[in-house]
Structure formats: C-alpha cells, structure tokens
Design a protein around this motif. Structure first.
Motif, PDB file in Angstrom:
ATOM      1  N   ALA A  22       0.826  -1.201   0.000  1.00 33.44           N
ATOM      2  CA  ALA A  22       0.000   0.000   0.000  1.00 33.44           C
ATOM      3  C   ALA A  22       0.869   1.264   0.000  1.00 33.44           C
ATOM      4  O   ALA A  22       0.576   2.221  -0.715  1.00 33.44           O
ATOM      5  CB  ALA A  22      -0.935   0.006   1.200  1.00 33.44           C
ATOM      6  N   GLY A  25       2.279   1.963  -3.440  1.00 34.62           N
ATOM      7  CA  GLY A  25       1.311   2.142  -4.515  1.00 34.62           C
ATOM      8  C   GLY A  25       1.037   0.872  -5.308  1.00 34.62           C
ATOM      9  O   GLY A  25       0.253   0.879  -6.250  1.00 34.62           O
ATOM     10  N   THR A  27      -0.622  -1.806  -4.536  1.00 35.74           N
ATOM     11  CA  THR A  27      -2.005  -2.286  -4.455  1.00 35.74           C
ATOM     12  C   THR A  27      -2.968  -1.416  -5.256  1.00 35.74           C
ATOM     13  O   THR A  27      -4.088  -1.835  -5.525  1.00 35.74           O
ATOM     14  CB  THR A  27      -2.485  -2.365  -2.991  1.00 35.74           C
ATOM     15  OG1 THR A  27      -2.354  -1.082  -2.380  1.00 35.74           O
ATOM     16  CG2 THR A  27      -1.701  -3.405  -2.209  1.00 35.74           C
ATOM     17  N   ALA A  28      -2.535  -0.233  -5.657  1.00 35.64           N
ATOM     18  CA  ALA A  28      -3.374   0.646  -6.474  1.00 35.64           C
ATOM     19  C   ALA A  28      -3.095   0.469  -7.968  1.00 35.64           C
ATOM     20  O   ALA A  28      -3.751   1.084  -8.789  1.00 35.64           O
ATOM     21  CB  ALA A  28      -3.137   2.099  -6.082  1.00 35.64           C
ATOM     22  N   ASP A  29      -2.148  -0.395  -8.309  1.00 35.01           N
ATOM     23  CA  ASP A  29      -1.725  -0.583  -9.695  1.00 35.01           C
ATOM     24  C   ASP A  29      -2.490  -1.725 -10.356  1.00 35.01           C
ATOM     25  O   ASP A  29      -2.700  -2.772  -9.743  1.00 35.01           O
ATOM     26  CB  ASP A  29      -0.228  -0.880  -9.710  1.00 35.01           C
ATOM     27  CG  ASP A  29       0.348  -0.899 -11.099  1.00 35.01           C
ATOM     28  OD1 ASP A  29       0.095  -1.884 -11.830  1.00 35.01           O
ATOM     29  OD2 ASP A  29       1.041   0.065 -11.460  1.00 35.01           O
ATOM     30  N   PHE A  67      -5.889  -5.515  -1.490  1.00 39.61           N
ATOM     31  CA  PHE A  67      -6.414  -5.048  -2.775  1.00 39.61           C
ATOM     32  C   PHE A  67      -7.883  -4.623  -2.660  1.00 39.61           C
ATOM     33  O   PHE A  67      -8.323  -3.738  -3.376  1.00 39.61           O
ATOM     34  CB  PHE A  67      -6.208  -6.111  -3.846  1.00 39.61           C
ATOM     35  CG  PHE A  67      -4.756  -6.247  -4.227  1.00 39.61           C
ATOM     36  CD1 PHE A  67      -4.207  -5.428  -5.195  1.00 39.61           C
ATOM     37  CD2 PHE A  67      -3.939  -7.160  -3.588  1.00 39.61           C
ATOM     38  CE1 PHE A  67      -2.872  -5.520  -5.530  1.00 39.61           C
ATOM     39  CE2 PHE A  67      -2.590  -7.266  -3.911  1.00 39.61           C
ATOM     40  CZ  PHE A  67      -2.052  -6.433  -4.884  1.00 39.61           C
ATOM     41  N   ASP A  69      -9.043  -3.144   0.024  1.00 35.96           N
ATOM     42  CA  ASP A  69      -8.915  -1.810   0.625  1.00 35.96           C
ATOM     43  C   ASP A  69      -8.560  -0.758  -0.424  1.00 35.96           C
ATOM     44  O   ASP A  69      -8.918   0.413  -0.278  1.00 35.96           O
ATOM     45  CB  ASP A  69      -7.863  -1.812   1.737  1.00 35.96           C
ATOM     46  CG  ASP A  69      -8.296  -2.612   2.951  1.00 35.96           C
ATOM     47  OD1 ASP A  69      -9.500  -2.921   3.081  1.00 35.96           O
ATOM     48  OD2 ASP A  69      -7.414  -2.944   3.776  1.00 35.96           O
ATOM     49  N   ALA A  70      -7.870  -1.182  -1.480  1.00 37.07           N
ATOM     50  CA  ALA A  70      -7.511  -0.260  -2.564  1.00 37.07           C
ATOM     51  C   ALA A  70      -8.677  -0.059  -3.532  1.00 37.07           C
ATOM     52  O   ALA A  70      -8.597   0.759  -4.444  1.00 37.07           O
ATOM     53  CB  ALA A  70      -6.284  -0.773  -3.302  1.00 37.07           C
ATOM     54  N   TRP A  72     -10.375  -2.535  -5.493  1.00 36.32           N
ATOM     55  CA  TRP A  72     -10.416  -3.347  -6.707  1.00 36.32           C
ATOM     56  C   TRP A  72     -11.570  -4.344  -6.673  1.00 36.32           C
ATOM     57  O   TRP A  72     -11.611  -5.233  -5.815  1.00 36.32           O
ATOM     58  CB  TRP A  72      -9.104  -4.099  -6.900  1.00 36.32           C
ATOM     59  CG  TRP A  72      -7.988  -3.197  -7.278  1.00 36.32           C
ATOM     60  CD1 TRP A  72      -7.002  -2.738  -6.449  1.00 36.32           C
ATOM     61  CD2 TRP A  72      -7.744  -2.612  -8.553  1.00 36.32           C
ATOM     62  NE1 TRP A  72      -6.164  -1.917  -7.145  1.00 36.32           N
ATOM     63  CE2 TRP A  72      -6.594  -1.821  -8.441  1.00 36.32           C
ATOM     64  CE3 TRP A  72      -8.405  -2.685  -9.786  1.00 36.32           C
ATOM     65  CZ2 TRP A  72      -6.070  -1.109  -9.513  1.00 36.32           C
ATOM     66  CZ3 TRP A  72      -7.878  -1.971 -10.851  1.00 36.32           C
ATOM     67  CH2 TRP A  72      -6.725  -1.201 -10.708  1.00 36.32           C
TER      68      TRP A  72
END
Length: 87
Positions: A22, A25, A27-29, A67, A69-70, A72
C-alpha cells in the motif's frame, strides 16, 4: 518458488503486500491486482491443502484485503469465490 515452497511463498507475498504494497502504490496498480488474482487462483488450484492451516488462510485473506482496501472489484470477486469454495 510457489511450486517448490508454497507455504513460504504465500507468507512472503503476504508480508511484502501488507508491509510495503500500500505504501509503495502497488495495491493501487492494475498490474498489482492482476498479479494478486493470478497468485491467489494458483494457490486455490494447485495448493488448496495449504489453506487447511488457519495461518495460511489468514495470509491469503490479508493479501486479498490489501487489494480490497484499494478498491479493486476483482479482489472482491475473488474473495467471494473463496468463501464459496469453503461452504
């Protein structure tokens, strides 16, 4: 590594994702979530017996949760599928 040392691989991936994923970044990818989904599907297909150990099942959940939490939807769908497997 997953075929030779599945438990160690699962726990290492969990540690990397939860400790660095996290913040970096990852997990945001898009590639990150795709890799996560592939990894979890591989565990379920080839190493499901690992999940009889509660610590391993928790590790798998923690990977997915990072993921989720991000935000997805693929991770949500994956977790829902895991719950269906164990019913």
């Amino acid at each position: 590594m997953i075929d030779r040392r599945p438990q160690e691989t699962l726990l290492t991936v969990r540690d990397i994702i939860t400790q660095v994923g996290a913040q970096s970044g990852y997990t945001a990818d898009t590639l990150g979530v795709g890799t996560c989904v592939t990894f979890v599907e591989r565990i379920l297909a080839d190493h499901r017996s690992l999940l009889r150990n509660p610590d391993n099942l928790t590790a798998l959940r923690q990977i997915c949760d990072a993921f989720i939490d991000a935000g997805w939807p693929q991770a949500h769908k994956l977790v829902f599928g895991i719950e269906q497997i164990f019913r």
